[in-house]
Motif scaffolding. Structure first.
Motif, PDB file in Angstrom:
ATOM      1  N   GLY A  54       0.840  -1.192   0.000  1.00  0.00           N
ATOM      2  CA  GLY A  54       0.000   0.000   0.000  1.00  0.00           C
ATOM      3  C   GLY A  54       0.868   1.231   0.000  1.00  0.00           C
ATOM      4  N   ASN A  55       0.246   2.410  -0.004  1.00  0.00           N
ATOM      5  CA  ASN A  55       0.987   3.671  -0.075  1.00  0.00           C
ATOM      6  C   ASN A  55       0.196   4.736   0.682  1.00  0.00           C
ATOM      7  N   SER A  56       0.646   5.032   1.889  1.00  0.00           N
ATOM      8  CA  SER A  56      -0.152   5.853   2.801  1.00  0.00           C
ATOM      9  C   SER A  56       0.060   7.351   2.639  1.00  0.00           C
ATOM     10  N   LYS A  57       1.133   7.771   1.921  1.00  0.00           N
ATOM     11  CA  LYS A  57       1.462   9.195   1.866  1.00  0.00           C
ATOM     12  C   LYS A  57       1.162   9.858   0.532  1.00  0.00           C
TER      13      LYS A  57
ATOM     14  N   ALA B 150      -0.060   4.813  -8.969  1.00  0.00           N
ATOM     15  CA  ALA B 150      -0.951   4.245  -9.984  1.00  0.00           C
ATOM     16  C   ALA B 150      -2.365   4.794  -9.817  1.00  0.00           C
ATOM     17  N   GLY B 151      -2.445   6.053  -9.381  1.00  0.00           N
ATOM     18  CA  GLY B 151      -3.745   6.714  -9.263  1.00  0.00           C
ATOM     19  C   GLY B 151      -4.525   6.338  -8.025  1.00  0.00           C
ATOM     20  N   ILE B 152      -3.903   5.612  -7.087  1.00  0.00           N
ATOM     21  CA  ILE B 152      -4.614   5.136  -5.908  1.00  0.00           C
ATOM     22  C   ILE B 152      -3.830   5.515  -4.648  1.00  0.00           C
ATOM     23  N   LEU B 153      -4.543   5.971  -3.614  1.00  0.00           N
ATOM     24  CA  LEU B 153      -3.972   6.190  -2.292  1.00  0.00           C
ATOM     25  C   LEU B 153      -4.537   5.118  -1.369  1.00  0.00           C
ATOM     26  N   VAL B 154      -3.666   4.289  -0.813  1.00  0.00           N
ATOM     27  CA  VAL B 154      -4.085   3.225   0.100  1.00  0.00           C
ATOM     28  C   VAL B 154      -3.406   3.489   1.442  1.00  0.00           C
ATOM     29  N   GLU B 155      -4.138   4.086   2.361  1.00  0.00           N
ATOM     30  CA  GLU B 155      -3.555   4.443   3.650  1.00  0.00           C
ATOM     31  C   GLU B 155      -3.276   3.217   4.502  1.00  0.00           C
ATOM     32  N   LYS B 156      -4.126   2.209   4.392  1.00  0.00           N
ATOM     33  CA  LYS B 156      -3.870   0.959   5.110  1.00  0.00           C
ATOM     34  C   LYS B 156      -4.654  -0.168   4.456  1.00  0.00           C
TER      35      LYS B 156
ATOM     36  N   ALA C   5       8.634   8.608   0.020  1.00  0.00           N
ATOM     37  CA  ALA C   5       7.735   9.699  -0.360  1.00  0.00           C
ATOM     38  C   ALA C   5       6.295   9.238  -0.517  1.00  0.00           C
ATOM     39  N   ASN C   6       6.121   7.990  -0.932  1.00  0.00           N
ATOM     40  CA  ASN C   6       4.764   7.464  -1.094  1.00  0.00           C
ATOM     41  C   ASN C   6       4.279   6.698   0.131  1.00  0.00           C
ATOM     42  N   GLY C   7       5.180   6.484   1.073  1.00  0.00           N
ATOM     43  CA  GLY C   7       4.801   5.743   2.263  1.00  0.00           C
ATOM     44  C   GLY C   7       4.496   4.288   1.976  1.00  0.00           C
ATOM     45  N   PHE C   8       5.303   3.650   1.123  1.00  0.00           N
ATOM     46  CA  PHE C   8       5.047   2.255   0.766  1.00  0.00           C
ATOM     47  C   PHE C   8       5.196   1.341   1.983  1.00  0.00           C
TER      48      PHE C   8
END
Length: 668
Positions: free
Chosen positions: A560-563, A567-573, A653-656
């Motif tokens: 996921g990517n919390s920050k 790919a057009g998606i924000l996945v905080e958790k 930077a993306n919070g992977f």
């Protein structure tokens, strides 16, 4: 007086002479008008040159209006040189050159008073060369046609004879006009086939290799995409081998290819395919930039299949033109007249699919399935279809088992048990035998799940147009109490022995009943309640933790990517739910995350039940660290939730963040 008379006489004589001249001229003109010459009709050509076999139109010109109503007839001076083919209402004649020489074509009135003619010289153009393929492969009990390619002419002028040396390898029949030859293989071997003109001036030959049609090897070629890859490339060979059957599998692959593209590639002979071929020993080889014609020539295919791209598979109108065009091309380019043609029925998407084409069916799985079944049924009448391979019905049957809607890895492609189900369907169609009881169970499979796949496929072949509910497989058992280690890996292609594979990162993806390493069931279900972004395949493959992970487990993860969006998606958790716990037992949860990187990709794992706790690890190039939480008890609903997100020290930077593997262990 005499002088005056003389002047008057002179004047009179002068006038008389002028009058006489005028009268003579008038009389002469009148005589010209009365006389009718034979040239009152003419032709538009006095001379013409023609090649034997060609035609020419001669048009008469009627130059005298008084004779326009007369009747005319045509004649030729030498009927071995030219002939009159037809005469139009205006007496225009079509002349055909039929032999070498010179002849006259004439038109005359029936009474013979008028006539015109054209001299026609003809010559014969003869072929000087014949071209044949360098080699031809024929098969016993099959027929192959060869059309000789003569230069200069459309039809050969010389007389020819075919011969084969040695004799007895083939028999043949010849068209006496075109000299096209129809070859029948009689026995295995090689012979030289020769066409020779009777005058010996033109000769051509080809080598004919006859192979045994009844060699016992079934050869199947799919013209498809990733759906034919899922169905044919993973488990069909193993099923055939376990049944004692020999098989060669070919797949002409272009990702996302639809029938329109296949038909276009056929017409253009485009080398656009990845040609995957599984040989008699089960070895897979891939060749890039291959044309359909090349693959057709590669083997004596017993079966060739076609399919539509998945999002259009329920739209019959998308089959009509490209399927017929593709079929006609293939039929014209295969050597084996006994080849059978199949339609590979694709499957409906999972209910949680995010595929853009799902909207074609109102994002409704059953609507999509029914549309696919109907479209393929109608498409079967467009070509000479031996059978529709009902893989879509098999998948839908399997979804009625305890496994539920868990046969896809991304909402539309099949996961491992889905691939096995589709392959089992193909096995029954190709070998005309039941797959039930086939001993092949791929490594890492739960035997019960393999049995479900086989029954789903068998029922689909028996009833291809309807869903058959697998009532004997509604539950897998289990106590709801975990008494031994449970291992879970996160990868869309998961089939590791002893591990439970969560093969979709989308919301509502499920492992319906977690199993122990010995394949016994726990009665606990794992569900994704908040999706991950996708799968990452860049984890470390050599690790030293006590999870003892194979490379395919440690090397793959859900992320996921919390920050920031990726790919057009924000996945905080990403959130997982375990349900079905039947006691107040407590458990230890250990997690592994890994992704080759140099920055800090700390991942936080929080386990929430009756109580909760968290643990972190830095997933960047991790090979030896696991994060564990102890003493977790299920809540009053028998549920435990696991949240996966980035840790406080994550500076990407993306919070992977990542989860590659998880172990649930009972605590004493």
């Amino acid at each position: 007086f005499i002088m005056r008379v003389s002047r008057q006489f002179y004047r009179f004589s002068y006038v008389f002479l002028i009058f006489a001249a005028m009268l003579l001229a008038f009389t002469a003109c009148e005589d010209d008008d009365i006389e009718e010459p034979l040239s009152a009709v003419a032709l538009d050509l006095d001379y013409a040159h023609m090649v034997v076999g060609n035609e020419l139109t001669l048009t008469p010109l009627i130059r005298n209006f008084k004779t326009a109503s007369k009747e005319y007839q045509w004649a030729v001076s030498d009927s071995t040189v030219i002939e009159i083919v037809s005469v139009a209402s205006n007496y225009a004649a079509t002349v055909r050159a039929i032999g070498e020489g010179t002849a006259i074509a004439s038109i005359r009135t029936v009474d013979g008073t008028e006539e015109a003619s054209t001299t026609i010289e003809t010559n014969l153009i003869m072929e000087s060369e014949v071209r044949l393929p360098a080699t031809i492969t024929a098969y016993t009990q099959s027929i192959v046609n060869i059309i000789p390619d003569f230069n200069l002419v459309e039809r050969p002028v010389r007389n020819y004879t075919w011969s084969a040396n040695p004799e007895g390898i083939i028999s043949f029949e010849t068209d006496p006009e075109t000299y096209e030859i129809e070859i029948q293989g009689l026995q295995e071997g090689t012979t030289e086939l020769t066409i020779r003109s009777d005058d010996g001036q033109v000769v051509g030959s080809t080598k004919v290799i006859v192979e045994n049609e009844n060699d016992g090897i079934l050869k199947v070629l799919a013209i498809g995409n990733s759906f034919s890859e899922d169905a044919l490339e993973s488990y069909l060979y193993g099923l055939a081998d376990a049944a004692g059957e020999e098989i060669v599998i070919g797949n002409l692959y272009i990702g996302g290819a639809e029938l329109d593209l296949h038909a276009q590639n056929a017409a253009e002979n485009a080398g656009s395919y990845s040609y995957r071929k599984i040989d008699l020993q089960g070895n897979k080889n891939t060749t890039a930039d291959v044309a359909i014609s090349t693959a057709l020539d590669d083997e004596n295919w017993d079966y060739i299949s076609f399919q539509q791209v998945s999002q259009k598979s329920g739209q019959y109108e998308t089959f009509v033109t490209p399927l017929t065009e593709l079929y006609e091309y293939v039929v014209q380019n295969v050597d084996n007249s006994d080849t059978k043609y199949l339609l590979h029925q694709t499957w409906a998407y999972s209910e949680n699919s995010t595929h853009s084409g799902f909207v074609n069916y109102d994002n409704d799985q059953i609507q999509m399935y029914e549309s696919i079944v109907d479209a393929y049924d109608q498409a079967g009448d467009l070509i000479n279809t031996h059978s529709v391979v009902p893989a879509g019905t098999a998948i839908q049957n399997a979804r009625t088992s305890y496994l539920g809607d868990n046969f896809n890895r991304d909402g539309y492609h099949l996961n491992e048990i889905g691939k096995f189900t589709a392959a089992s369907t193909w096995f029954e169609i190709l070998f005309d035998q039941s797959v039930l009881g086939n001993s092949y169970v791929p490594e890492g499979f739960v035997p019960l799940d393999a049995e479900i796949a086989q029954h789903a496929a068998h029922e689909a072949v028996q009833n291809p147009m309807m869903i058959t509910e697998l009532t004997d497989y509604q539950t897998a058992g289990g106590s709801g109490v975990i008494t031994k280690n449970v291992l879970i890996d996160f990868a869309t292609s998961s089939n590791s022995t002893g591990w439970n594979g969560l093969t979709s990162f989308l919301e509502d993806a499920t492992i319906p009943n977690l199993k122990y390493e010995d394949n016994e069931f726990t009665g606990i279900e794992l569900t994704v309640t908040s999706r991950f972004n996708g799968q990452n395949t860049a984890g470390e493959t050599v690790t030293t933790t006590d999870l003892n992970m194979p490379a395919e487990v440690s090397g793959n993860s859900f992320y996921g990517n919390s920050k920031g969006e990726w790919a057009g998606i924000l996945v905080e958790k990403g959130v997982l739910k375990l349900s079905g716990f039947e006691s107040d037992s407590t458990y230890e949860f250990c997690f592994f995350g890994s992704r080759t990187a140099t920055d800090n990709r700390e991942t936080l794992y929080t386990v929430i039940g009756q109580n909760s706790d968290s643990a972190t690890l830095n997933a960047a190039s991790n090979t030896d660290e696991i994060a564990c939480v102890q003493g977790i008890q299920a809540d009053e609903n028998g549920e435990i939730f696991i949240e996966v997100t980035s840790g406080l020290n994550n500076d990407n930077a993306n919070g992977f963040f990542y989860i590659n593997a998880m172990r649930i262990a009972p605590e004493e």
